[in-house]
Design an enzyme around this catalytic site. Structure first.
Site, PDB file in Angstrom:
ATOM      1  N   LYS A  56      47.928  67.705  56.159  1.00 49.24           N
ATOM      2  CA  LYS A  56      48.893  67.614  57.262  1.00 49.24           C
ATOM      3  C   LYS A  56      50.249  67.973  56.686  1.00 49.24           C
ATOM      4  O   LYS A  56      50.702  67.348  55.719  1.00 49.24           O
ATOM      5  CB  LYS A  56      48.888  66.202  57.830  1.00 49.24           C
ATOM      6  CG  LYS A  56      49.912  66.026  58.937  1.00 49.24           C
ATOM      7  CD  LYS A  56      49.742  64.689  59.618  1.00 49.24           C
ATOM      8  CE  LYS A  56      50.838  64.462  60.636  1.00 49.24           C
ATOM      9  NZ  LYS A  56      50.724  63.143  61.273  1.00 49.24           N
ATOM     10  N   LYS A  65      46.216  70.364  59.974  1.00 49.51           N
ATOM     11  CA  LYS A  65      47.208  70.224  61.035  1.00 49.51           C
ATOM     12  C   LYS A  65      48.569  70.658  60.536  1.00 49.51           C
ATOM     13  O   LYS A  65      48.960  70.207  59.458  1.00 49.51           O
ATOM     14  CB  LYS A  65      47.246  68.750  61.426  1.00 49.51           C
ATOM     15  CG  LYS A  65      48.247  68.413  62.465  1.00 49.51           C
ATOM     16  CD  LYS A  65      48.193  66.939  62.708  1.00 49.51           C
ATOM     17  CE  LYS A  65      49.314  66.579  63.640  1.00 49.51           C
ATOM     18  NZ  LYS A  65      49.458  65.171  63.796  1.00 49.51           N
TER      19      LYS A  65
HETATM   20  C1  PBG Z   1      51.477  60.817  63.575  1.00 47.65           C
HETATM   21  C2  PBG Z   1      51.135  62.074  64.293  1.00 47.65           C
HETATM   22  C3  PBG Z   1      51.984  63.147  64.608  1.00 47.65           C
HETATM   23  C4  PBG Z   1      51.212  64.071  65.319  1.00 47.65           C
HETATM   24  C5  PBG Z   1      49.928  63.544  65.427  1.00 47.65           C
HETATM   25  N1  PBG Z   1      49.897  62.317  64.759  1.00 47.65           N
HETATM   26  C6  PBG Z   1      53.434  63.297  64.373  1.00 47.65           C
HETATM   27  C7  PBG Z   1      53.979  63.446  63.021  1.00 47.65           C
HETATM   28  O1  PBG Z   1      53.290  63.427  62.021  1.00 47.65           O
HETATM   29  O2  PBG Z   1      55.191  63.572  62.943  1.00 47.65           O
HETATM   30  C8  PBG Z   1      51.688  65.388  65.850  1.00 47.65           C
HETATM   31  C9  PBG Z   1      50.834  66.021  66.888  1.00 47.65           C
HETATM   32  C10 PBG Z   1      51.478  67.154  67.616  1.00 47.65           C
HETATM   33  O3  PBG Z   1      52.546  67.666  67.241  1.00 47.65           O
HETATM   34  O4  PBG Z   1      50.885  67.578  68.634  1.00 47.65           O
HETATM   35  N2  PBG Z   1      51.042  59.673  64.268  1.00 47.65           N
END
Ligand code: PBG
Length: 327
Positions: free
Chosen positions: A199, A253
C-alpha cells in the site's frame, strides 16, 4: 493475397464483435468485484461524497439497500468502512461492539451474508480524532506496537459482528501476525485475512479522506505506507512477511499506477491477489466524464480489464454494482 503482402494477419480475429468476444483473453466476472461502502453513524439519509460523484456515506438503512443491490448483481464481496459520531485518540469506536462498523456488519451479514462476502477494513484512521492509522507517540509518530494491540482487538470485534474476512490496511509491521494470533485466540481461526500488503503513500487516496472523514490533522502516512518510488524488492518483502504471518489473500493499492506490482505479486505468490481501484482513480474518470471529455463506460471497463489482465483475481472498485449489472 499476393506474396508481396504479409501472410500473418492478426486482424482476421478482430473482424466482428462475436469473434473478439470469443478470443478475449481477459474476462471480468461479477464475482471478481468487491464494493467498498461507507456507513456513517447518526445520519437518517445518505450523504453524497462531493469528490466522488455517485458515492455516498450510507445510513444504516441505505447501506442495507446497497448491500442487497450488490448481492443481486452478483458482486463477490462488500468491504465496510465506518465513520463514528465520536472520535478520540485511541479510536475507541473501532472495537466497540456497538460501534457503527460493528452494527453495520451485523445488519448486512444478517441480510445478505449468504450471497456476498461481507468484510471490514481493519484500521484506525476513520476512528481517531487526529486521522492517523494508529496510536501516536508523544512526538506524533505512529507507535507500531501499541497500534498492533488495537488492530488485534478491532479484528476480533469485527469477526464477532459477522465480518467474514478482515482486511488490515494500516501498514504496521507485524499487523497480520498480531491479528491472526488474536483471531485464533478468540475462536475465529476460520476467518481469513486479506492483507493490504503493498500500500503506497498515494495522492490517489485524496477523495477517500472526504468519504471516510479521515484526513490526517497533521503530517502524512509516509512513515508507514510505501514510497511510490520505493524499490520493487520492498513490495516483495512486505508480501512475503504477510504470507509468513498468515495472510490468506494479499492486496496491492492503488491499482492503476501499480500494475507492475500486481503482475509481480501474481507471479510470486500462491494466494489470491486483490487490487484496489481507489477513490482518486474513480474520481478522475468521473470528473473527466462529467466534463464530456471521455466515454465514461468504456473507460471504466478498460481500467478494470487492465487491472485484471495485470493479474488481479479480485478488484475492489466503487463501480462494482454498476459493472456487475453490465457484465
Ligand atoms: C485506511 C484506508 C485508506 C483507504 C482504504 N483504507 C486511506 C489511507 O490509507 O489513507 C483508501 C481507499 C481509497 O482511496 O479509495 N483505512
Amino acid at each position: 493475397m499476393s506474396a508481396r503482402f504479409p501472410v500473418a494477419r492478426p486482424r482476421r480475429l478482430r473482424r466482428s464483435p462475436a469473434l473478439r468476444r470469443m478470443v478475449a483473453g481477459t474476462r471480468l466476472h461479477p464475482a471478481d468485484l468487491v464494493l467498498p461502502v461507507f456507513v456513517k453513524e447518526g445520519i437518517a439519509e445518505p450523504q453524497p461524497v462531493v469528490s466522488m460523484p455517485g458515492v455516498v456515506q450510507h445510513s444504516r438503512d441505505s447501506l442495507r439497500k446497497a448491500a442487497h443491490e450488490a448481492a443481486e448483481a452478483g458482486v463477490g464481496g462488500l468491504i465496510l468502512f465506518g465513520i463514528p459520531a465520536v472520535k478520540d485518540a485511541r479510536g475507541s469506536a473501532a472495537d466497540d461492539p456497538d460501534g457503527i462498523l460493528q452494527v453495520a456488519l451485523r445488519d448486512v451479514n444478517a441480510e445478505v451474508g449468504d450471497a456476498i462476502v461481507v468484510m471490514a477494513d481493519t484500521c484506525l484512521d476513520e476512528f481517531t480524532d487526529n486521522g492517523h492509522c494508529g496510536i501516536l507517540t508523544s512526538s506524533g509518530d505512529v507507535d507500531n506496537d501499541a497500534t498492533l494491540e488495537r488492530y488485534a482487538s478491532i479484528a476480533v470485534a469485527q469477526a464477532e459482528a459477522g465480518s467474514q474476512m478482515v482486511a488490515p490496511s494500516g501498514m504496521m509491521d507485524g499487523q497480520v501476525g498480531a491479528i491472526r494470533a488474536a483471531l485464533d485466540g478468540a475462536g475465529y481461526g476460520n476467518i481469513p485475512i486479506l492483507a493490504y500488503s503493498a500500500k503506497y503513500a498515494s495522492a490517489f487516496f485524496g477523495p477517500f479522506r472526504d468519504a471516510a472523514e479521515c484526513a490526517p490533522q497533521f503530517g502524512d502516512r509516509s512513515t508507514h505506507q510505501q514510497d511510490p518510488a520505493g524499490p520493487l524488492e520492498e513490495a516483495l518483502r512486505e508480501v512475503r512477511l504477510d504470507l509468513a504471518e498468515g495472510a490468506d489473500a494479499v492486496m496491492v493499492k492503488p491499482a492503476l499506477a501499480y500494475l507492475d506490482i500486481i503482475a509481480r505479486f501474481r507471479a510470486e505468490v500462491d494466494v489470491p491477489v486483490a487490487a484496489y481501484q481507489v477513490s482518486g482513480e474513480y474520481a478522475m474518470i468521473e470528473a473527466a466524464a462529467a466534463n464530456g471529455w471521455v466515454d465514461r463506460e468504456r473507460m471504466i471497463m478498460e481500467s478494470l480489464v487492465g487491472i485484471k489482465r495485470a493479474g488481479a483475481d479480485m478488484i475492489l472498485t466503487y463501480w462494482a454494482t454498476e459493472v456487475a449489472r453490465r457484465l
